[in-house]
Enzyme design. Structure first.
Site, PDB file in Angstrom:
ATOM      1  N   ASN A 158     -32.461   2.476  32.531  1.00  0.00           N
ATOM      2  CA  ASN A 158     -31.033   2.746  32.333  1.00  0.00           C
ATOM      3  C   ASN A 158     -30.766   4.243  32.271  1.00  0.00           C
ATOM      4  OD1 ASN A 158     -30.480   0.017  32.185  1.00  0.00           O
ATOM      5  ND2 ASN A 158     -30.251  -0.036  29.969  1.00  0.00           N
ATOM      6  N   ARG A 168     -24.778  -7.086  46.274  1.00  0.00           N
ATOM      7  CA  ARG A 168     -26.213  -6.968  46.012  1.00  0.00           C
ATOM      8  C   ARG A 168     -26.851  -8.332  46.225  1.00  0.00           C
ATOM      9  NH1 ARG A 168     -26.646  -1.964  43.437  1.00  0.00           N
ATOM     10  NH2 ARG A 168     -24.963  -1.436  41.987  1.00  0.00           N
ATOM     11  N   ARG A 176     -24.443   1.241  45.060  1.00  0.00           N
ATOM     12  CA  ARG A 176     -25.340   2.281  44.553  1.00  0.00           C
ATOM     13  C   ARG A 176     -26.766   1.783  44.337  1.00  0.00           C
ATOM     14  NH1 ARG A 176     -22.674   4.700  39.889  1.00  0.00           N
ATOM     15  NH2 ARG A 176     -21.662   6.073  41.388  1.00  0.00           N
ATOM     16  N   HIS A 189     -16.284  -4.814  46.018  1.00  0.00           N
ATOM     17  CA  HIS A 189     -17.078  -5.313  44.900  1.00  0.00           C
ATOM     18  C   HIS A 189     -16.747  -6.779  44.597  1.00  0.00           C
ATOM     19  CE1 HIS A 189     -18.360  -5.220  40.497  1.00  0.00           C
ATOM     20  NE2 HIS A 189     -19.417  -4.752  41.122  1.00  0.00           N
ATOM     21  N   TYR A 243     -28.794 -12.640  34.341  1.00  0.00           N
ATOM     22  CA  TYR A 243     -27.457 -12.089  34.130  1.00  0.00           C
ATOM     23  C   TYR A 243     -26.531 -13.249  33.778  1.00  0.00           C
ATOM     24  CZ  TYR A 243     -28.361  -7.545  36.460  1.00  0.00           C
ATOM     25  OH  TYR A 243     -28.816  -6.304  36.814  1.00  0.00           O
ATOM     26  N   ARG A 249     -19.924  -5.238  26.697  1.00  0.00           N
ATOM     27  CA  ARG A 249     -21.364  -5.004  26.648  1.00  0.00           C
ATOM     28  C   ARG A 249     -21.702  -3.522  26.541  1.00  0.00           C
ATOM     29  NH1 ARG A 249     -23.583  -5.824  32.001  1.00  0.00           N
ATOM     30  NH2 ARG A 249     -23.641  -3.565  32.190  1.00  0.00           N
ATOM     31  N   HIS A 265     -22.719 -10.169  31.760  1.00  0.00           N
ATOM     32  CA  HIS A 265     -22.140  -9.593  32.978  1.00  0.00           C
ATOM     33  C   HIS A 265     -20.827 -10.254  33.387  1.00  0.00           C
ATOM     34  CE1 HIS A 265     -22.314  -8.447  37.400  1.00  0.00           C
ATOM     35  NE2 HIS A 265     -22.569  -7.295  36.816  1.00  0.00           N
TER      36      HIS A 265
END
Length: 714
Positions: free
Chosen positions: A48, A372, A402, A432, A465, A561, A589
């Site tokens: 992270n 992703r 990213r 997204h 997730y 979160r 998430h």
């Protein structure tokens, strides 16, 4: 009149992020977690922080270099933020190493797992490692001297290196400096012949370093880790003829970004450290000394070698609803909407939705967005098969996601090779949104089937997730999704949507409207309330609207979160706002937006967090749950999470996140409750299946004389 814009009402975004990472670090400290999971949490904090430095700290440094003076919501200039967060990051790094050296390594040693230093090796182990070094490492090691004819070499991003100070045997001077990159070919952790004993690869290199410098004496060697600015500055305008080639070009440039952070072993001499800092052109404020192995991500490599289930979380597989089997999937979705709560509900039905569509002769077209995906994505495979079967398949692959840019460029090329129509989104915006559309011919009509989600189409991360998804054949939602794809792939301005809300602009304005409606209800004495769950809250304008709601007396419950720039408990500003943060086994998430609406609650799910980039610079979707039972289910899920007193930290007026006081109250762990519910559903379905099979065994045959082997002849 309260000035909701005043900087005193806001927290710096980067400091809030560091506070989140400390909550993850707290899971590494927690002895209630299995030991190997604690080690994994510590490794996650390092990953992270590395990404945060490469993107956020790098961005601050760029702003400082360009002379930007614009202050953030908390009133700090980029220069002030950079100095503040660099110092705070240093303290967090110290905390990470305290957890490693004082808690985890001793605990692992008690379990028999030992990470050895070079001076703790037995003679037999040295012999083993010498052979390993000569066969595996020596051929790929490249020592690089630094002098007037050999300048300081390029060191790639996220690499482990060894700095060496040497003395020539016939000279007194110790002026000679060299560096070499630690090879990645053999892995970071080496298992020794003795069971449960290990050594790091850099320790092996240092042990036999002298063989690389004959005629010289090694006076000092030290390990250091380099991070670079990894922001991807892609020109996405009318002058960019091919965005795919532009991304590929920028990926190569990014690897040579400015060094943003260096971590060195604490045993490094002042002389060598000063020399390296100068050669690396890195700010001393972002040069950190650590007492332990440099780069804590070695833990993830080590954990792969420690196959001890008793020291892990119990294996869990989500409930795979039998209703959504291939043979019945479309018929079931036609009858009712299905809510999936991952990972407690398996991600398999989502994969199956695409796989079934790919092979169903009645399916005419599949359209999908991909942000992703996993390295061996079954969804990618199914989309290729669908195209080969003659279906119209259109996929938007976001190649600017990213750190997934290279992976997504690969998949875009692969899909094109298989005959899929691939597009790369809208100019200037990242896509997204998580949405899939299947167009199917049924009798004399065309029906649209839709999946909308809060998370990525990644079958691997879906196992850890927490996300939510909706499978529906609702006509209005289907028409809206069709319009979305027309916008993404062609020239289209539908003017309005029946049910969906789309960023940029649309989601922001819709949430503003809902907040205003709750304010009006509160002022009229009607039931009012806002319940939201998302990953980050960093949009100043959205915070001001929430402050206005609190000022009007609207109860606001937020489960966040990660980042929040909002403060709680401020008189007349945020007295009715409460913020909880859940950090546990699964990464929270999912995004939920719920409004009381005078006793007739509205519930929405979304791909968007309340961040400026999500609301203004990305294509995002927010969608309603129209069925009462699904609205009730999501509100119950939110309430279960709100009651959690094990993994929840509550934001305090002083900005600290504090765990709930459990003295005298029953333990209430939301994630464990959801796991138990999922296992109960699986058990119930298995029991029904067993009963069905038992009944079938004793059913009389319609024609006892039929022999299947001879075609039914008597």
């Amino acid at each position: 009149m309260v000035d909701f814009k005043h900087p005193k009402f806001y927290v710096n975004r980067e400091m809030s992020w560091l506070a989140f990472n400390d909550r993850v670090l707290d899971e590494a400290r927690d002895s209630q977690n299995p030991l190997l999971e604690r080690a994994n949490f510590l490794s996650i904090t390092q990953k992270n922080m590395d990404e945060w430095f490469m993107v956020r700290v790098a961005s601050l440094q760029q702003q400082v270099m360009l002379g930007h003076e614009k202050v953030d919501a908390a009133g700090q200039t980029p220069q002030e933020q950079l100095a503040h967060v660099s110092l705070a990051a240093g303290q967090q790094i110290k905390n990470q190493y305290q957890v490693l050296t004082r808690r985890l390594l001793p605990a692992l040693k008690r379990e028999g797992f030992e990470l050895l230093s070079a001076d703790a090796l037995t003679p037999a182990q040295v012999v083993f490692l010498k052979s390993f070094f000569e066969q595996e490492l020596l051929p790929v090691l490249t020592p690089m001297a630094i002098d007037s004819t050999r300048p300081f070499p390029f060191l790639a991003n996220d690499t482990l290196n060894i700095g060496v100070r040497l003395k020539k045997e016939d000279e007194k001077s110790e002026k000679y400096i060299a560096v070499l990159q630690v090879p990645e070919t053999s892995g970071r952790v080496i298992a020794l012949p003795e069971e449960k004993q290990y050594i790091l690869i850099e320790e092996v290199v240092r042990l036999f370093l002298a063989s690389l410098f004959p005629g010289y004496t090694i006076k000092e060697s030290m390990v250091f880790h380099v991070l670079r600015d990894m922001e991807l500055d892609v020109a996405d305008d009318e002058d960019t003829p091919n965005i795919l080639q532009e991304v590929q070009s920028k990926l190569q440039e990014r690897e040579r970004g400015r060094i943003i952070r260096v971590i060195l072993s604490s045993t490094t001499s002042k002389a060598l450290m000063t020399k390296l800092i100068k050669l690396l052109h890195v700010d001393e404020a972002r040069t950190y000394l650590v007492n332990g192995p440099v780069d804590l991500t070695f833990l993830s490599a080590w954990l792969k070698l420690l196959d001890t289930p008793a020291l892990r979380f119990p294996v869990f597989h989500g409930f795979d609803n039998p209703d959504l089997a291939p043979a019945t999937l479309f018929d079931q979705i036609k009858q009712q909407d299905y809510l999936l709560h991952h990972p407690y509900d398996s991600f398999k039905p989502v994969v199956r939705f695409i796989q079934t569509a790919a092979h169903d002769p009645q399916v005419l077209a599949i359209k999908m967005t991909l942000y992703r995906v996993s390295g061996k994505s079954p969804i990618i495979k199914a989309l290729g098969e669908a195209a080969q079967h003659g279906k119209q398949v259109t996929v938007l692959v976001e190649i600017k996601a990213r750190f997934d840019e290279e992976n997504n460029v690969h998949w875009a090329r692969e899909l094109e090779r298989q005959g899929v129509h691939v597009v790369y989104g809208l100019r200037g915006l990242k896509t997204h949104a998580k949405v899939a559309l299947v167009v199917r011919r049924e009798d004399d009509t065309i029906r649209r089937y839709v999946h909308l989600g809060t998370g990525n189409y990644n079958d691997v991360t879906a196992n850890f997730y927490t996300d939510m998804g909706l499978l529906t054949s609702d006509a209005e939602l289907g028409a809206d999704v069709a319009s979305i794809f027309n916008i993404l792939t062609g020239y289209s301005d539908p003017g309005f949507f029946h049910q969906l809300h789309m960023s940029p602009d649309g989601i922001r304005e819709f949430i503003y409207e809902q907040i205003a409606h709750e304010i009006a209800n509160a002022k009229a004495g009607k039931p009012a309330g806002i319940k939201m769950k998302f990953n980050s809250l960093s949009d100043e304008r959205m915070v001001r609207h929430l402050y206005e709601a609190s000022h009007a007396g609207v109860p606001v419950e937020l489960i966040i979160r990660g980042i929040t720039i909002l403060k709680v408990g401020i008189p007349e500003v945020s007295e009715t706002i409460a913020v909880h943060s859940i950090v546990g086994r699964f990464l929270e998430h999912s995004r939920i937006y719920s409004f009381e609406n005078d006793g007739n609650p509205k519930v929405y799910l979304s791909s968007a967090d309340l961040m400026t980039r999500n609301l203004d610079r990305r294509v995002e979707l927010l969608f309603p749950l129209k069925a009462d039972r699904l609205r009730d289910e999501v509100r119950a899920i939110f309430q279960t999470m709100w009651q959690d007193n094990v993994k929840t930290r509550v934001l305090q007026p002083d900005g600290q996140f504090v765990k709930k006081d459990r003295r005298g109250v029953a333990t209430y762990d939301a994630q464990e409750i959801f796991i138990a519910d999922s296992l109960a559903k699986q058990k119930k379905w298995q029991k029904q299946l067993d009963l069905t099979e038992a009944t079938r065994r004793f059913e009389p045959l319609n024609n006892p004389f039929v022999n299947e082997d001879d075609g039914g002849d008597v």
